[in-house]
Scaffold this motif. Structure first.
Motif, mmCIF file in Angstrom:
data_model
loop_
_atom_site.group_PDB
_atom_site.id
_atom_site.type_symbol
_atom_site.label_atom_id
_atom_site.label_comp_id
_atom_site.label_asym_id
_atom_site.label_seq_id
_atom_site.Cartn_x
_atom_site.Cartn_y
_atom_site.Cartn_z
ATOM 1 N N LYS A 1 -10.291 -36.089 28.747
ATOM 2 C CA LYS A 1 -11.282 -36.871 27.995
ATOM 3 C C LYS A 1 -11.347 -38.112 28.294
ATOM 4 O O LYS A 1 -10.299 -38.793 28.998
ATOM 5 N N CYS A 2 -12.411 -38.759 28.490
ATOM 6 C CA CYS A 2 -12.550 -40.183 28.739
ATOM 7 C C CYS A 2 -12.230 -41.016 27.439
ATOM 8 O O CYS A 2 -12.709 -40.989 26.447
ATOM 9 N N ARG B 1 -18.267 -41.232 32.993
ATOM 10 C CA ARG B 1 -17.318 -40.307 32.013
ATOM 11 C C ARG B 1 -16.610 -39.501 32.566
ATOM 12 O O ARG B 1 -15.257 -39.292 32.441
ATOM 13 N N ALA C 1 -12.730 -39.242 33.017
ATOM 14 C CA ALA C 1 -12.019 -38.071 32.355
ATOM 15 C C ALA C 1 -10.955 -37.408 33.287
ATOM 16 O O ALA C 1 -9.870 -36.979 33.088
#
Length: 84
Positions: A5-6, A50, A54
């Motif tokens: 996840k970012c 993103r 990520a």
């Protein structure tokens, strides 16, 4: 990070030691909600960025933040103290 996840973080003490701004996450100055909002909006509007952040975060976490890595570093630290 390990989940791919970012992350966007108001820079708490120590976060810069494992989040590389722009590469494995986004760090914004502490107590700056405007900049935090701007960073989130930028990432919401840029799916490619993103995804890149990520993926970099996941790779970094797998290589440097795993329990195995932590225990290897801890063992090395203990060994260096015993050797003194």
């Amino acid at each position: 990070m390990r989940l791919g996840k970012c992350v966007v973080v108001n820079d708490p003490i120590g976060a810069a030691s494992y989040i590389q701004n722009g590469s494995t996450g986004i760090l914004v100055p502490g107590n700056d909600p405007v900049e935090l909002k701007q960073a989130i909006v930028v990432l919401l509007n840029d799916a490619r960025r993103r995804t890149e952040i990520a993926q970099s975060a996941k790779e970094y976490a797998e290589q440097n933040l795993s329990p195995e890595h932590y225990f290897c570093r801890l063992r090395a630290d203990i060994a260096s103290l015993v050797a003194c």
